[in-house]
Design a protein around this motif. Structure first.
Motif, PDB file in Angstrom:
ATOM      1  N   SER B  27       0.690  -1.203   0.081  1.00 20.64           N
ATOM      2  CA  SER B  27      -0.010  -0.198   0.084  1.00 20.64           C
ATOM      3  C   SER B  27       0.866   1.326  -0.157  1.00 20.64           C
ATOM      4  O   SER B  27       0.556   2.269  -0.437  1.00 20.64           O
ATOM      5  N   GLN B  28       1.816   1.150   0.515  1.00 22.24           N
ATOM      6  CA  GLN B  28       2.827   2.567   1.006  1.00 22.24           C
ATOM      7  C   GLN B  28       4.180   2.264   0.321  1.00 22.24           C
ATOM      8  O   GLN B  28       5.039   3.112   1.028  1.00 22.24           O
ATOM      9  N   LYS B  35      10.075   7.015   5.824  1.00 27.97           N
ATOM     10  CA  LYS B  35       9.518   6.419   7.119  1.00 27.97           C
ATOM     11  C   LYS B  35      11.036   5.658   7.429  1.00 27.97           C
ATOM     12  O   LYS B  35      11.247   5.489   8.647  1.00 27.97           O
ATOM     13  N   SER B  89       2.125   8.670  15.063  1.00 33.59           N
ATOM     14  CA  SER B  89       1.429   8.082  13.907  1.00 33.59           C
ATOM     15  C   SER B  89       1.104   6.771  14.150  1.00 33.59           C
ATOM     16  O   SER B  89       1.387   6.117  14.983  1.00 33.59           O
ATOM     17  N   PHE B  90       0.067   6.209  13.123  1.00 31.74           N
ATOM     18  CA  PHE B  90      -0.674   5.164  13.516  1.00 31.74           C
ATOM     19  C   PHE B  90       0.297   3.829  13.094  1.00 31.74           C
ATOM     20  O   PHE B  90       0.817   3.841  11.807  1.00 31.74           O
ATOM     21  N   LEU B  92      -0.119  -0.336  12.693  1.00 32.25           N
ATOM     22  CA  LEU B  92      -1.056  -1.497  13.150  1.00 32.25           C
ATOM     23  C   LEU B  92      -0.183  -2.417  14.228  1.00 32.25           C
ATOM     24  O   LEU B  92      -1.014  -2.925  14.766  1.00 32.25           O
ATOM     25  N   PHE B  95      -0.631  -1.196  17.532  1.00 32.53           N
ATOM     26  CA  PHE B  95      -2.293  -1.234  17.893  1.00 32.53           C
ATOM     27  C   PHE B  95      -2.471  -2.917  18.309  1.00 32.53           C
ATOM     28  O   PHE B  95      -2.961  -3.076  19.322  1.00 32.53           O
ATOM     29  N   GLU B 397     -16.496  -2.584   9.148  1.00 34.40           N
ATOM     30  CA  GLU B 397     -15.628  -3.181   8.099  1.00 34.40           C
ATOM     31  C   GLU B 397     -16.240  -2.966   6.582  1.00 34.40           C
ATOM     32  O   GLU B 397     -15.620  -2.696   5.758  1.00 34.40           O
ATOM     33  N   CYS B 400     -16.044   0.480   5.583  1.00 35.70           N
ATOM     34  CA  CYS B 400     -14.691   1.090   4.805  1.00 35.70           C
ATOM     35  C   CYS B 400     -14.566   0.179   3.431  1.00 35.70           C
ATOM     36  O   CYS B 400     -14.148   1.112   2.601  1.00 35.70           O
ATOM     37  N   GLU B 401     -14.981  -0.895   3.181  1.00 37.41           N
ATOM     38  CA  GLU B 401     -14.711  -1.762   2.209  1.00 37.41           C
ATOM     39  C   GLU B 401     -15.750  -0.935   1.023  1.00 37.41           C
ATOM     40  O   GLU B 401     -14.974  -0.785  -0.141  1.00 37.41           O
ATOM     41  N   SER B 402     -16.672  -0.533   1.253  1.00 36.65           N
ATOM     42  CA  SER B 402     -17.668   0.323   0.159  1.00 36.65           C
ATOM     43  C   SER B 402     -17.001   1.460  -0.086  1.00 36.65           C
ATOM     44  O   SER B 402     -16.981   2.128  -1.348  1.00 36.65           O
ATOM     45  N   VAL B 403     -16.376   2.423   0.897  1.00 39.16           N
ATOM     46  CA  VAL B 403     -15.826   3.378   0.547  1.00 39.16           C
ATOM     47  C   VAL B 403     -14.517   3.269  -0.361  1.00 39.16           C
ATOM     48  O   VAL B 403     -14.269   3.914  -1.326  1.00 39.16           O
ATOM     49  N   ILE B 404     -13.497   2.227  -0.016  1.00 37.18           N
ATOM     50  CA  ILE B 404     -12.641   1.846  -0.750  1.00 37.18           C
ATOM     51  C   ILE B 404     -12.940   1.536  -2.160  1.00 37.18           C
ATOM     52  O   ILE B 404     -12.413   2.134  -3.252  1.00 37.18           O
ATOM     53  N   LEU B 407     -14.059   4.393  -4.527  1.00 41.91           N
ATOM     54  CA  LEU B 407     -12.939   5.291  -4.849  1.00 41.91           C
ATOM     55  C   LEU B 407     -11.988   4.766  -5.806  1.00 41.91           C
ATOM     56  O   LEU B 407     -11.417   5.495  -6.611  1.00 41.91           O
ATOM     57  N   SER B 408     -12.216   3.581  -5.830  1.00 37.41           N
ATOM     58  CA  SER B 408     -11.042   2.909  -6.915  1.00 37.41           C
ATOM     59  C   SER B 408     -11.703   2.803  -8.204  1.00 37.41           C
ATOM     60  O   SER B 408     -12.958   2.806  -8.382  1.00 37.41           O
TER      61      SER B 408
END
Lengths: 103, 408
Positions: B27-28, B35, B89-90, B92, B95, B397, B400-404, B407-408
């Motif tokens: 992803s990044q 970083k 910063s976050f 995972l 967390f 969840e 979030c999935e539907s937003v992703i 946007l794609s």
């Protein structure tokens, strides 16, 4: 739906329908914790319209990608919460079962 | 010793950097290099890894002073502590390391658990979803054939709507304006009468509602007998009886136990109610009758700290001030008594113990832990509370999935 500039994709507003504080506040939280984000926030323009606007400004990365990553982070957190909770409940039930058996 | 600590923190940083690159390389990939640079700087021996204690206290605790609570916000911005060299910063993996769940109380009706290491933004999202977005089945339509009781039709219909139905909503689909069938609805009938001479009064309870696995028994238009070649048309279109479906064949739907004792109406001699109800799937946002929880709430963990040794009369005084018994007194050597905090969890932050002037505020500090939530979920009866909570998390969840995917 995304509202942004054609030349600079590092600043955008996103308008999500049928969402409210539930998702927007959680996403704002993960967005703010991303080091690429310089500003983020959300607003609900009118209480009787089911819509939130999320504003994302980054230090250079495309705002859309950053928002997607924030959602991804949130999803991963949720999955972890779910598995941890399931395990904790299973442990609790097992412990109680054992206590009941030994009594 | 200090030297060794530095070495240890260096090693930790390295392993973190490795696991970062594994989990987020897809992803990044763009942000990886910078970083890595940050990680290098953070591992240098003279860079502080921890916040100074007073800032750490402000970050992790709400201070409940006599006049008002202080430091109530959570610090979310990733660069909030950049000036003192601490990364906010976050991550995972951080967390995952910190997050814990401890079940305190559990039964089929309610549960209490501690959720530790999570931001209020997330805890509140779960709470909001539990109340208004986890689906259940509830009575939506009431067809009243006869009602001679004292209770009016519309009040009766409202009361019926609020009765919780103990059936797994995941077995049903949303009706969404489609005709009602065995996959999206449950039909009950209620026919009760208080016989004259036999009874003086009759109480109608939820257990009087009888499940109709074959669907509605009422005909939609009674005078259209002209086209009676096929089956008469009712209010539902069941293709097969519900009790023939595997999920209900050995588990009939009904109002058992406590749910069956819910009082719907009271009848006087000769009064009668005859009606049919249709239950469909819905969410609490549309109407509270679909809310799966009696309520769901959380509070932050209270923390009571004695800032100085409290002894003898002052100790007795302070102990008697607290209405919920947070403090206890222990005997120490040579007849002295010392105050201890034995039940900090019971503290309601009434602030009675620090109300009488500044000297009390110097003895006791009332705080709340910002990332420790005591969650209580009371199920209304459709599903056990832990299942409700997992369903709520799943709903977040999917959001979030539907937003992703949008946007794609």
């Amino acid at each position: 739906m995304e509202h942004g500039s054609n030349s600079d994709n590092s600043k955008s507003s996103f308008s999500l329908v049928d969402e409210d504080h539930t998702l927007a506040n959680a996403v704002r939280f993960t967005l703010n914790q991303d080091p690429r984000v310089s500003f983020s926030g959300y607003s609900i323009p009118h209480p009787s319209e089911n819509r939130v606007n999320i504003r994302v400004q980054t230090t250079g990365a495309p705002a859309q990608e950053v928002l997607k990553d924030a959602c991804q982070d949130l999803m991963m957190m949720c999955q972890h919460v779910r598995s941890t909770l399931d395990k904790a409940v299973a442990d609790y039930k097992m412990r109680n079962q054992r206590d009941a058996d030994s009594d | 010793m200090a030297r060794r600590d530095e070495r240890m923190s260096e090693e930790e940083e390295e392993t973190e950097a490795e696991s970062m690159s594994e989990s987020e390389s897809e992803s990044q990939s763009g942000g990886e290099k910078s970083k890595g640079g940050l990680d290098y700087i953070m591992s240098l021996p003279d860079v502080p890894m921890k916040l100074p204690p007073h800032v750490e206290l402000q970050r992790t605790r709400v201070l409940c002073n006599a006049d008002a609570p202080n430091h109530t916000d959570t610090i979310q911005y990733s660069g909030a502590f950049a000036s003192v060299g601490v990364d906010n910063s976050f991550r995972l993996d951080h967390f995952r390391d910190k997050f814990r769940v401890e079940v305190i109380r559990y039964s089929d009706e309610d549960m209490e658990f501690d959720m530790i290491g999570v931001d209020p933004a997330l805890a509140n999202a779960f709470r909001r979803i539990l109340i208004s977005e986890v689906p259940t089945m509830a009575i939506e339509k009431v067809l009243i054939a006869n009602n001679t009781s004292a209770i009016q039709d519309e009040v009766l219909a409202h009361r019926l709507g609020l009765i919780p139905i103990s059936v797994d909503p995941r077995l049903f689909e949303y009706a969404d304006g489609n005709p009602l069938n065995e996959r999206n609805s449950i039909v009950f009938k209620l026919h009760v009468r208080c016989e004259r001479k036999k009874h003086l009064r009759r109480t109608v309870k939820a257990s009087d509602l009888k499940w109709l696995p074959n669907g509605s028994e009422l005909l939609e238009s009674e005078n259209s007998n002209s086209s009676s070649s096929s089956k008469p048309k009712t209010y539902t279109e069941f293709t097969c009886p519900q009790d023939s479906l595997p999920e209900f064949s050995d588990n009939p739907i009904g109002f058992k136990g406590k749910l069956g004792d819910i009082i719907i109406a009271k009848l006087g001699p000769g009064e009668e109610i005859e009606l049919e109800v249709h239950a469909v799937k819905g969410i609490g946002k549309t109407h509270a009758k679909w809310s799966p929880v009696a309520t769901a709430w959380y509070r932050m963990l209270p923390e009571v700290v004695l800032l100085e040794e409290v002894e003898d009369e002052v100790a007795e005084n302070l102990k008697s001030k607290c209405p919920v018994g947070v403090f206890d007194i222990e005997d120490v050597a040579n007849g002295k008594k010392r105050l201890t905090v034995s039940q900090p969890r019971a503290c309601t932050l009434c602030r009675e113990c620090i109300r009488e002037g500044e000297e009390w505020e110097k003895r006791v500090s009332l705080r709340r832990v910002k990332d420790h939530f005591i969650f209580t979920v009371e199920s209304a009866g459709a599903l056990p509370p832990d299942v409700l909570f997992t369903e709520a998390v799943k709903i977040l969840e999917t959001k979030c999935e539907s937003v992703i995917s949008d946007l794609s």
